[in-house]
Design a protein around this motif. Structure first.
Motif, PDB file in Angstrom:
ATOM      1  N   ILE A 133       6.205  -9.416  32.576  1.00  0.00           N
ATOM      2  CA  ILE A 133       7.381  -8.873  31.902  1.00  0.00           C
ATOM      3  C   ILE A 133       7.698  -7.477  32.447  1.00  0.00           C
ATOM      4  CG2 ILE A 133       8.232  -7.978  29.699  1.00  0.00           C
ATOM      5  CD1 ILE A 133       6.723 -10.306  28.329  1.00  0.00           C
ATOM      6  N   GLU A 134       6.676  -6.641  32.554  1.00  0.00           N
ATOM      7  CA  GLU A 134       6.913  -5.285  33.045  1.00  0.00           C
ATOM      8  C   GLU A 134       7.280  -5.277  34.523  1.00  0.00           C
ATOM      9  OE1 GLU A 134       4.439  -2.499  29.941  1.00  0.00           O
ATOM     10  OE2 GLU A 134       3.555  -2.886  31.903  1.00  0.00           O
ATOM     11  N   TRP A 135       6.729  -6.222  35.288  1.00  0.00           N
ATOM     12  CA  TRP A 135       7.097  -6.316  36.711  1.00  0.00           C
ATOM     13  C   TRP A 135       8.589  -6.587  36.841  1.00  0.00           C
ATOM     14  CZ3 TRP A 135       9.463  -9.075  40.425  1.00  0.00           C
ATOM     15  CH2 TRP A 135       9.107  -8.855  41.761  1.00  0.00           C
ATOM     16  N   LYS A 136       9.081  -7.553  36.071  1.00  0.00           N
ATOM     17  CA  LYS A 136      10.502  -7.899  36.123  1.00  0.00           C
ATOM     18  C   LYS A 136      11.366  -6.717  35.689  1.00  0.00           C
ATOM     19  CE  LYS A 136      11.784 -11.717  36.781  1.00  0.00           C
ATOM     20  NZ  LYS A 136      12.156 -12.449  38.027  1.00  0.00           N
ATOM     21  N   LEU A 137      10.936  -6.035  34.631  1.00  0.00           N
ATOM     22  CA  LEU A 137      11.699  -4.898  34.141  1.00  0.00           C
ATOM     23  C   LEU A 137      11.696  -3.747  35.149  1.00  0.00           C
ATOM     24  CD1 LEU A 137      10.512  -4.797  30.408  1.00  0.00           C
ATOM     25  CD2 LEU A 137      12.734  -5.589  31.262  1.00  0.00           C
ATOM     26  N   PHE A 138      10.544  -3.493  35.753  1.00  0.00           N
ATOM     27  CA  PHE A 138      10.410  -2.352  36.665  1.00  0.00           C
ATOM     28  C   PHE A 138      11.136  -2.598  37.985  1.00  0.00           C
ATOM     29  CE2 PHE A 138       8.389   0.315  39.850  1.00  0.00           C
ATOM     30  CZ  PHE A 138       8.270   1.530  39.205  1.00  0.00           C
ATOM     31  N   TRP A 139      10.924  -3.767  38.602  1.00  0.00           N
ATOM     32  CA  TRP A 139      11.435  -4.014  39.940  1.00  0.00           C
ATOM     33  C   TRP A 139      12.827  -4.643  39.961  1.00  0.00           C
ATOM     34  CZ3 TRP A 139       9.361  -1.311  43.523  1.00  0.00           C
ATOM     35  CH2 TRP A 139       7.994  -1.009  43.501  1.00  0.00           C
ATOM     36  N   GLU A 140      13.155  -5.462  38.955  1.00  0.00           N
ATOM     37  CA  GLU A 140      14.467  -6.116  38.952  1.00  0.00           C
ATOM     38  C   GLU A 140      15.374  -5.603  37.844  1.00  0.00           C
ATOM     39  OE1 GLU A 140      13.850 -10.396  41.051  1.00  0.00           O
ATOM     40  OE2 GLU A 140      13.335 -10.340  38.923  1.00  0.00           O
ATOM     41  N   GLY A 141      14.800  -4.989  36.822  1.00  0.00           N
ATOM     42  CA  GLY A 141      15.606  -4.380  35.773  1.00  0.00           C
ATOM     43  C   GLY A 141      15.965  -5.287  34.614  1.00  0.00           C
ATOM     44  N   PHE A 142      15.596  -6.560  34.708  1.00  0.00           N
ATOM     45  CA  PHE A 142      15.938  -7.488  33.632  1.00  0.00           C
ATOM     46  C   PHE A 142      15.037  -8.714  33.703  1.00  0.00           C
ATOM     47  CE2 PHE A 142      18.261  -8.859  37.321  1.00  0.00           C
ATOM     48  CZ  PHE A 142      18.205 -10.246  37.280  1.00  0.00           C
ATOM     49  N   LEU A 143      14.999  -9.492  32.626  1.00  0.00           N
ATOM     50  CA  LEU A 143      14.340 -10.798  32.643  1.00  0.00           C
ATOM     51  C   LEU A 143      14.880 -11.640  31.508  1.00  0.00           C
ATOM     52  CD1 LEU A 143      10.813 -11.132  31.121  1.00  0.00           C
ATOM     53  CD2 LEU A 143      12.215  -9.140  30.615  1.00  0.00           C
ATOM     54  N   ASN A 144      14.696 -12.950  31.645  1.00  0.00           N
ATOM     55  CA  ASN A 144      15.076 -13.919  30.631  1.00  0.00           C
ATOM     56  C   ASN A 144      13.838 -14.675  30.162  1.00  0.00           C
ATOM     57  OD1 ASN A 144      18.020 -13.561  30.717  1.00  0.00           O
ATOM     58  ND2 ASN A 144      17.838 -14.401  32.789  1.00  0.00           N
ATOM     59  N   ARG A 145      13.963 -15.294  29.021  1.00  0.00           N
ATOM     60  CA  ARG A 145      12.860 -16.094  28.502  1.00  0.00           C
ATOM     61  C   ARG A 145      12.467 -17.191  29.489  1.00  0.00           C
ATOM     62  NH1 ARG A 145      14.611 -18.428  23.095  1.00  0.00           N
ATOM     63  NH2 ARG A 145      15.880 -19.671  24.527  1.00  0.00           N
ATOM     64  N   SER A 146      13.467 -17.737  30.184  1.00  0.00           N
ATOM     65  CA  SER A 146      13.197 -18.822  31.142  1.00  0.00           C
ATOM     66  C   SER A 146      12.332 -18.354  32.305  1.00  0.00           C
ATOM     67  CB  SER A 146      14.512 -19.396  31.680  1.00  0.00           C
ATOM     68  OG  SER A 146      15.273 -18.382  32.331  1.00  0.00           O
ATOM     69  N   ASP A 147      12.360 -17.043  32.610  1.00  0.00           N
ATOM     70  CA  ASP A 147      11.507 -16.528  33.689  1.00  0.00           C
ATOM     71  C   ASP A 147      10.028 -16.739  33.345  1.00  0.00           C
ATOM     72  OD1 ASP A 147      13.669 -15.631  35.235  1.00  0.00           O
ATOM     73  OD2 ASP A 147      13.763 -13.757  34.116  1.00  0.00           O
ATOM     74  N   LEU A 148       9.670 -16.465  32.107  1.00  0.00           N
ATOM     75  CA  LEU A 148       8.295 -16.689  31.654  1.00  0.00           C
ATOM     76  C   LEU A 148       7.952 -18.165  31.660  1.00  0.00           C
ATOM     77  CD1 LEU A 148       8.187 -14.136  28.711  1.00  0.00           C
ATOM     78  CD2 LEU A 148       6.510 -14.205  30.566  1.00  0.00           C
ATOM     79  N   GLU A 149       8.879 -18.991  31.199  1.00  0.00           N
ATOM     80  CA  GLU A 149       8.640 -20.440  31.142  1.00  0.00           C
ATOM     81  C   GLU A 149       8.381 -20.995  32.535  1.00  0.00           C
ATOM     82  OE1 GLU A 149      11.930 -22.288  29.147  1.00  0.00           O
ATOM     83  OE2 GLU A 149      11.991 -20.745  27.590  1.00  0.00           O
ATOM     84  N   ASP A 150       9.208 -20.606  33.494  1.00  0.00           N
ATOM     85  CA  ASP A 150       9.087 -21.143  34.848  1.00  0.00           C
ATOM     86  C   ASP A 150       7.849 -20.626  35.569  1.00  0.00           C
ATOM     87  OD1 ASP A 150      11.462 -22.440  34.375  1.00  0.00           O
ATOM     88  OD2 ASP A 150      12.704 -20.960  35.438  1.00  0.00           O
ATOM     89  N   GLN A 151       7.545 -19.324  35.397  1.00  0.00           N
ATOM     90  CA  GLN A 151       6.428 -18.731  36.134  1.00  0.00           C
ATOM     91  C   GLN A 151       5.083 -19.229  35.641  1.00  0.00           C
ATOM     92  OE1 GLN A 151       6.623 -16.739  38.856  1.00  0.00           O
ATOM     93  NE2 GLN A 151       4.390 -16.848  38.977  1.00  0.00           N
ATOM     94  N   PHE A 152       4.938 -19.380  34.320  1.00  0.00           N
ATOM     95  CA  PHE A 152       3.636 -19.717  33.755  1.00  0.00           C
ATOM     96  C   PHE A 152       3.560 -21.131  33.175  1.00  0.00           C
ATOM     97  CE2 PHE A 152       4.009 -15.067  33.554  1.00  0.00           C
ATOM     98  CZ  PHE A 152       2.837 -14.691  34.189  1.00  0.00           C
ATOM     99  N   ASP A 153       4.660 -21.890  33.337  1.00  0.00           N
ATOM    100  CA  ASP A 153       4.697 -23.269  32.843  1.00  0.00           C
ATOM    101  C   ASP A 153       4.335 -23.326  31.360  1.00  0.00           C
ATOM    102  OD1 ASP A 153       5.081 -26.008  32.994  1.00  0.00           O
ATOM    103  OD2 ASP A 153       3.022 -26.438  33.622  1.00  0.00           O
ATOM    104  N   ILE A 154       5.016 -22.518  30.576  1.00  0.00           N
ATOM    105  CA  ILE A 154       4.771 -22.475  29.139  1.00  0.00           C
ATOM    106  C   ILE A 154       6.025 -22.953  28.398  1.00  0.00           C
ATOM    107  CG2 ILE A 154       3.067 -20.619  29.261  1.00  0.00           C
ATOM    108  CD1 ILE A 154       5.239 -18.644  28.507  1.00  0.00           C
ATOM    109  N   SER A 155       5.878 -23.241  27.129  1.00  0.00           N
ATOM    110  CA  SER A 155       6.984 -23.736  26.319  1.00  0.00           C
ATOM    111  C   SER A 155       7.933 -22.608  25.938  1.00  0.00           C
ATOM    112  CB  SER A 155       6.448 -24.406  25.053  1.00  0.00           C
ATOM    113  OG  SER A 155       5.811 -23.442  24.224  1.00  0.00           O
TER     114      SER A 155
END
Length: 294
Positions: A19-41
């Motif tokens: 979460i902090e990586w996305k915020l620091f380097w890209e400036g934003f994130l969505n819930r789907s980013d977590l779902e796709d990266q870690f294969d979670i619900s």
């Protein structure tokens, strides 16, 4: 607060880091980013975001306009160790094929290119045999191709070393009775192994740390020297670089620090204590010989 962090699982801390990586380097994130990266619900991703906001609310906010979580102006990562060097190394590893795309957390990587490395290929079985010899303190018979000949040699490796281009095994050369480097990619075959008798403490070049003082070339103008100091992160007029004495030779050669006839703009840097380091190498080799003779 410390107790809460101690109770968090490694997997949750890893997702907080993401979460902090996305915020620091890209400036934003969505819930789907977590779902796709870690294969979670989706519910688990929502829980992670809620928990992160409870732990570091000052770092994140929701922007309804872009429908994304965005970084706060005063973002101070708590779970991420932000490192430009690490990120650039990961990008390089991805482009060279050493790192899979899924380990690079960019949604869309930036346009990037690298000058290709000239790879010195090392066979996995070759490296495995060397690692086992190091672990067991054994000598192995290797068919080694030097610049002068190809012959079988009995060597007892005790460490690995990278000179910036090639991997070496630092080893006791049984036939020469001294310590030296062998380029791993020049080993054609590995034969039998046997017990080896040597003391790593006698490898003075390996065990001695030296400091190289890298400075702008004295022939540069003040403006050019300022650019070089910034390039190399020099504090004052030099940057001190610590390394094993056995690797100093390769560093000096790779940076052309032993060449006096290069134009200043081509050389860019010089080694302030070149003669001192050369003397250290000479004394270390002499001390190793003295110990072995004793």
């Amino acid at each position: 607060m410390a107790d809460d962090e101690n109770r968090r699982s490694w997997t949750q801390i890893r997702r907080f880091e993401f979460i902090e990586w996305k915020l620091f380097w890209e400036g934003f994130l969505n819930r789907s980013d977590l779902e796709d990266q870690f294969d979670i619900s989706t519910p688990q991703a929502s829980v992670d975001l809620r928990n992160y906001r409870e732990a570091a609310a000052e770092n994140i906010s929701y922007d309804a306009t872009v429908k994304s979580f965005v970084s706060a102006p005063g973002l101070k990562p708590r779970f991420l160790k932000a490192s430009a060097d690490r990120l650039l190394l990961q990008i390089r590893a991805w482009l060279s094929g050493a790192l899979p795309r899924e380990d690079l957390w960019f949604k869309t990587p930036p346009p990037v290119a690298i000058a290709p490395d000239i790879v010195r290929h090392v066979e996995p079985k070759m490296l495995r045999a060397i690692l086992r010899a190091i672990q067991r303190q054994e000598a192995i018979n290797v068919l080694y191709q030097s610049l002068t000949n190809t012959r079988w040699r009995m060597v007892a490796p005790h460490a690995l070393a990278f000179d910036g281009y090639r991997w070496h095994m630092r080893a006791w050369a049984c036939d020469r009775g001294d310590f030296r480097d062998f380029v791993i990619s020049r080993v054609q075959k590995i034969g039998k192994s046997e017990a080896a008798t040597y003391d790593v403490a006698d490898d003075i070049e390996w065990n001695t740390l030296t400091t190289l003082r890298l400075c702008p070339h004295p022939g540069l103008s003040d403006e050019q020297a300022a650019a070089i100091r910034r390039d190399y992160g020099m504090k004052g007029n030099c940057r001190s670089i610590e390394m094993r004495l056995s690797l100093a030779y390769y560093f000096i050669m790779r940076m052309n620090l032993d060449l006096d006839d290069l134009p200043p703009q081509r050389a860019q840097v010089s080694l302030e204590n070149l003669h001192e380091v050369k003397k250290q190498i000479e004394l270390a080799r002499a001390e190793t010989k003295r110990r072995l003779a004793r």
